[in-house]
Design an enzyme around this catalytic site. Structure first.
Site, PDB file in Angstrom:
ATOM      1  N   GLU A 488     -29.495 -50.661  32.355  1.00  0.00           N
ATOM      2  CA  GLU A 488     -30.939 -50.438  32.372  1.00  0.00           C
ATOM      3  C   GLU A 488     -31.198 -49.196  33.231  1.00  0.00           C
ATOM      4  O   GLU A 488     -31.278 -48.099  32.727  1.00  0.00           O
ATOM      5  CB  GLU A 488     -31.653 -51.684  32.904  1.00  0.00           C
ATOM      6  CG  GLU A 488     -33.105 -51.680  32.508  1.00  0.00           C
ATOM      7  CD  GLU A 488     -33.679 -53.096  32.339  1.00  0.00           C
ATOM      8  OE1 GLU A 488     -34.890 -53.180  32.192  1.00  0.00           O
ATOM      9  OE2 GLU A 488     -32.937 -54.081  32.346  1.00  0.00           O
ATOM     10  N   GLU A 762     -33.925 -59.225  42.235  1.00  0.00           N
ATOM     11  CA  GLU A 762     -34.917 -59.184  41.160  1.00  0.00           C
ATOM     12  C   GLU A 762     -35.700 -60.497  41.078  1.00  0.00           C
ATOM     13  O   GLU A 762     -36.892 -60.511  40.813  1.00  0.00           O
ATOM     14  CB  GLU A 762     -34.191 -58.945  39.832  1.00  0.00           C
ATOM     15  CG  GLU A 762     -35.083 -58.916  38.617  1.00  0.00           C
ATOM     16  CD  GLU A 762     -34.314 -58.516  37.365  1.00  0.00           C
ATOM     17  OE1 GLU A 762     -33.092 -58.714  37.327  1.00  0.00           O
ATOM     18  OE2 GLU A 762     -34.947 -57.989  36.432  1.00  0.00           O
TER      19      GLU A 762
HETATM   20  C1  BGC Z   1     -36.878 -54.541  34.368  1.00  0.00           C
HETATM   21  C2  BGC Z   1     -38.105 -54.713  35.223  1.00  0.00           C
HETATM   22  C3  BGC Z   1     -39.265 -54.248  34.415  1.00  0.00           C
HETATM   23  C4  BGC Z   1     -39.371 -55.237  33.298  1.00  0.00           C
HETATM   24  C5  BGC Z   1     -40.571 -55.076  32.438  1.00  0.00           C
HETATM   25  C6  BGC Z   1     -37.004 -55.466  33.214  1.00  0.00           C
HETATM   26  O1  BGC Z   1     -35.919 -55.460  32.399  1.00  0.00           O
HETATM   27  O2  BGC Z   1     -35.714 -54.725  35.087  1.00  0.00           O
HETATM   28  O3  BGC Z   1     -38.003 -54.487  36.517  1.00  0.00           O
HETATM   29  O4  BGC Z   1     -40.427 -54.032  35.084  1.00  0.00           O
HETATM   30  O5  BGC Z   1     -38.181 -55.245  32.522  1.00  0.00           O
HETATM   31  O6  BGC Z   1     -40.676 -56.114  31.628  1.00  0.00           O
END
Ligand code: BGC
Length: 908
Positions: A488, A762
């Site tokens: 990501e 997270e």
């Molecule tokens: C990210 C987040 C992001 C989110 C939005 C995720 O995969 O890691 O931090 O804001 O997607 O839906």
């Protein structure tokens, strides 16, 4: 001639005086950099700070001089601002003669203060201009032959050229950038100390180039080499469709200008786009998510030196196919930062050899190896051990694997080049004897200056602070990313806005975000929609309708908050159009003030309970959230319109605001004041964004408090969390905010700390108490968003807050909570005016506080009285310098100008 002499003498005389005087002028910055190289701006800004031991020192006048030589001779003077009556000491805009490209400028400022009728002069600082106008880039891009495109040949090409110099060099600059990443070498030495260059922008629209002073690397005969890797431009990124790349073209390429200024005053471009050759070297593949494959046996010794030729050289190809613009670098680039030693060598139950660096970080590992020539060493990276085993499931498809073929030289330092990893642990394969001293973890991040510090008497809170700081370091790699480890690592807008104020306290993020906001504007859709990630690699300008509340609003929230922290009105002006486009889009999707746009992430990662018959999961209605953010964004745009004195817009957006306000009442607030969803986030957003009348405010606070008490913990996600404690403390329930902060069971900020976290997770429950992990599909251990509690800690425990009426800390508030759970709190913040310090501590019957306020700024200080008694100064001079004072039974107010103050409240 006489004039020149006079002027020269004058300058040295005043410099000399400057040292002897009590006011010193320091920290000279151009466009927020110390002595930057390669600035394209035709109207750069100047900032400086003053220091003095006296109280209430304010700048009364200033005079800026800019010249092309260090003695400021008459002919070289390009700007003398004249002596101006002004307290302005930040972002003073250049108004001199037109600046020339690739030129070094010298500047100095004279400052007069309220302290003395004599001026103080700064030292002489410099900056150099870049190529300034696109037309100065008249060379072409250098690339490989078509059949060597990175799909058929993933190896990094090594480009080579040579040139001779036969005159005396005064200075030489290399201006360079690439599609893909580059490292440049001259005569065997690496150029500069930047990594992962040229950084990440909206590549289709603009690429930043870097300028390096390479004077000291040159000799009569010179070789120059450039290595390219795929980088963000061509490497696989989340959102890339199979068989499709993010940007146009399949070939990495670079473009450069090497300009020499000779002692005789002439200038020459010594290499252009002809005569470049290329071959291959040690880097056989390199990708951001997957890592690098490096064969040290393929290194051609001194390959970038003059006269060292490779029989396999092919002629490089030139292309002229870039449609965007090249701009100078406007943010601090990525550098090597902390170097961490290996803490422990672990053999896991299944026999893996693992090194623990003790800290989750972003960067890479450097090592030396005793192995034989041809041995293959594999280094894989992970954030945690699970059941004592090396755990990589949460990386999803990112391999985070660097593979090295050894050359048998035990002094060779192995490191990757065009990749980075998020890790605390590495697994080593292919090495018999592992010596911990041979391994170092190198943290890489954008080289932003540290601005704030925080420490307290509570070790768990100090670890939380450290986790917040490392969360920022690990995710500020040229763009603000969500995470640095899985497939990501993107510039998620929602995460960035949630964390912005905390980030701004810890580091000087002005340039970092100013640059990113330009890319946001480039990637904003024509209809005003702000994509979820910037640079926009997910949607890449595909037609799109709708954008998530709290994500797209990054455009208004960050623009406004940056203005509050740094006070740069010009920057706000630059952002205004983009803010307006987003608000206008939402308006176009609203009916009678009610926003009906779709595609919301909602209060991402809020507290939820699996198999939840009683309905304890704290789900907040997405439409309600969207309406709240719609109102907030209009409000911020309106504030900006007022600052920029745009009267028409003020009237228009005031109307929109009123409509949105009414629509929120009509749809989401019941007659008796309950807000749709009845969650903590719903009350927090309504209160934070001023969505309620007085009566309903009271009810909302009561319901919020009751909600928090009934759960006994927070239930908020990415959107509610940043404001939860703020709303509680602003409404008389600081005690509850502290309770949430100090809670150490799930869900809370301290729970991960008690589980050994060294960064912000997270999810509130990334690792469960019994050791089980949250779903590997989305479970990063380095995600800064929940670190947004930092802002509350600085605003309330240290007590330092910006004052909206005096942005940029020109006048700020100090109002610490002398909470009984802490014996001391100390915080510093290096504002645009200088270092602000607040330090308080308690003994059994007294509280002491010391406060430092830099010259040219003021502070409204509110000191509560936890004991019966009065605040007293320990220094008569300080007491005599107080500008205003008001004593109440429960608190004392002081207006303080610059100086150091110590006060004490002793129980009577
Ligand atoms: C990210 C987040 C992001 C989110 C939005 C995720 O995969 O890691 O931090 O804001 O997607 O839906």
């Amino acid at each position: 001639m006489k004039h020149i002499l006079l002027l020269t003498t004058f300058f040295f005389f005043s410099l000399h005086c400057g040292i002897a005087q009590k006011v010193t002028v320091y920290d000279l910055q151009v466009d927020d950099f110390y002595s930057p190289m390669g600035i394209d701006s035709e109207t750069p800004t100047f900032s400086w700070k003053t220091a003095s031991k006296e109280y209430n020192v304010n700048q009364t006048h200033y005079q800026v001089f800019v010249a092309t030589d260090a003695v400021f001779s008459k002919n070289s003077l390009v700007w003398d601002s004249g002596k101006l009556a002004s307290s302005e000491s930040v972002y003073t805009v250049y108004e001199g003669k037109p600046l020339s490209p690739d030129t070094k400028y010298y500047w100095t400022v004279k400052v007069w203060t309220s302290q003395s009728s004599r001026s103080s002069q700064s030292r002489i600082a410099t900056w150099s201009t870049g190529l300034m106008k696109l037309k100065n880039w008249d060379t072409k891009w250098i690339t490989v032959a078509e059949d060597d495109d990175y799909r058929s040949n993933p190896k990094s090409p090594y480009f080579k050229n040579e040139f001779k110099i036969n005159k005396k060099v005064k200075s030489a600059n290399l201006h360079i950038t690439s599609r893909g990443m580059y490292e440049a070498y001259i005569n065997g030495k690496r150029v500069g100390d930047l990594y992962l260059t040229p950084g990440w922008t909206s590549y289709n629209n603009r690429i930043q180039y870097q300028t390096y002073n390479i004077t000291n690397l040159l000799s009569a005969n010179n070789g120059i080499g450039v290595i390219l890797g795929k980088g963000w431009h061509y490497g696989r990124l989340m959102g890339t469709k199979k068989g499709e790349q993010n940007y146009s073209g399949n070939r990495v390429s670079f473009i450069s200008q090497l300009l020499i200024t000779y002692e005789d005053g002439t200038k020459e471009r010594v290499i252009d786009d002809s005569n470049w050759n290329y071959s291959y070297g040690a880097i056989l593949d390199s990708e951001i998510y997957n890592g690098e494959y490096y064969d040290a046996n393929l290194i051609e010794e001194n390959w970038s030196n003059y006269g060292v030729n490779n029989p396999e050289y092919k002629s490089a190809v030139t292309v002229d196919d870039y449609k965007g613009i090249l701009v100078s670098t406007s943010n601090e680039m990525i550098k090597r930062q902390e170097i961490l030693v290996a803490k422990e060598l672990i053999t896991t139950p299944s026999g893996d050899k693992v090194i623990d660096f003790g800290q989750n970080l972003t960067g890479w590992v450097e090592f030396k190896a005793n192995g034989k020539k041809g041995d293959v060493v594999k280094i894989q990276h992970a954030e945690i051990l699970h059941k004592e085993e090396f755990y990589t499931d949460n990386l999803r498809s990112a391999k985070q694997l660097n593979t090295y073929v050894l050359n048998g030289d035990s002094d060779h330092l192995y490191r990757p080049h065009f990749t980075f990893q998020g890790f605390r642990f590495i697994k080593i394969e292919g090495m018999e004897d592992i010596d911990l001293d041979d391994f170092k973890a190198v943290a890489l991040y954008s080289d932003m200056e540290q601005s704030g510090t925080f420490s307290s008497s509570n070790p768990l809170i100090n670890q939380l602070q450290s986790n917040i700081e490392w969360g920022q370091k690990g995710n500020f790699l040229d763009v603000p990313t969500d995470c640095p480890q899985r497939n990501e690592r993107l510039g998620w807008t929602g995460d960035a806005q949630a964390f912005f104020n905390t980030a701004g306290y810890l580091r000087d993020v002005k340039n970092f975000f100013d640059k990113w906001m330009v890319d946001l504007e480039y990637d904003q859709y024509d209809n005003g929609v702000v994509p979820s990630v910037i640079p926009d690699v997910l949607d890449n300008k595909r037609p799109r309708d709708g954008a998530s509340a709290g994500w797209a609003d990054a455009v208004t929230i960050i623009s406004w908050n940056s203005y509050l922290i740094y006070g740069d009105k010009e920057q706000l002006k630059l952002r205004y159009n983009s803010m307006k486009k987003w608000v206008d889009y939402m308006h176009s999707k609203s009916i009678e003030g009610s926003y009906v746009g779709n595609n919301h992430y909602g209060d991402w990662l809020f507290y939820s309970v699996p198999n939840d018959p009683p309905g304890r999961s704290a789900v907040s209605n997405k439409k309600m959230i969207a309406q709240a953010f719609y109102h907030y964004s209009i409000d911020l745009l309106l504030k900006a319109a007022k600052v920029l004195e745009n009267k028409e817009d003020v009237t228009h957006y005031q109307n929109l605001l009123n409509q949105a306000h009414q629509a929120f009442q009509d749809e989401y607030v019941t007659k008796k004041g309950m807000i749709a969803s009845d969650t903590q986030t719903s009350y927090v957003l309504a209160l934070k964004f001023n969505l309620l009348n007085e009566e309903n405010k009271k009810i909302a606070v009561e319901r919020l408090v009751a909600n928090v008490e009934s759960y006994g913990h927070l239930t908020t996600g990415f959107l509610g969390t940043p404001y939860l404690c703020e709303i509680l403390s602003a409404n008389g329930r600081a005690d509850l905010a502290i309770k949430l902060l100090l809670r150490d069971k799930y869900p809370s900020w301290l729970y991960p700390v008690t589980m050994g976290a060294t960064t912000i997770w997270e999810r509130w429950n990334g690792i469960k108490k019994n050791g089980d992990l949250a779903s590997e599909s989305m479970n990063s251990y380095n995600h800064y968003a929940y670190g947004a509690i930092g802002e509350w800690m600085y605003n309330n425990l240290v007590g330092l807050k910006v004052n909206e009426l005096y942005p940029g800390y020109k006048r700020f508030t100090i109002q610490p909570l002398f909470d009984k759970n802490f014996n001391y709190i100390s915080g510093t913040y290096n504002s645009n005016y200088g270092n602000i310090k607040v330090n308080w501590s308690r003994t059994n019957d007294a509280i002491s506080i010391s406060i430092s306020i830099p010259p040219n700024s003021q502070s409204d200080v509110f000191l509560s009285k936890p004991y019966k008694g009065n605040w007293t100064f320990n220094n008569k001079k300080a007491e005599g310098s107080v500008l205003e004072k008001k004593d109440d039974t429960d608190k004392t107010y002081f207006l303080l100008g610059s100086g150091d103050y110590q006060l004490r409240l002793k129980a009577e």
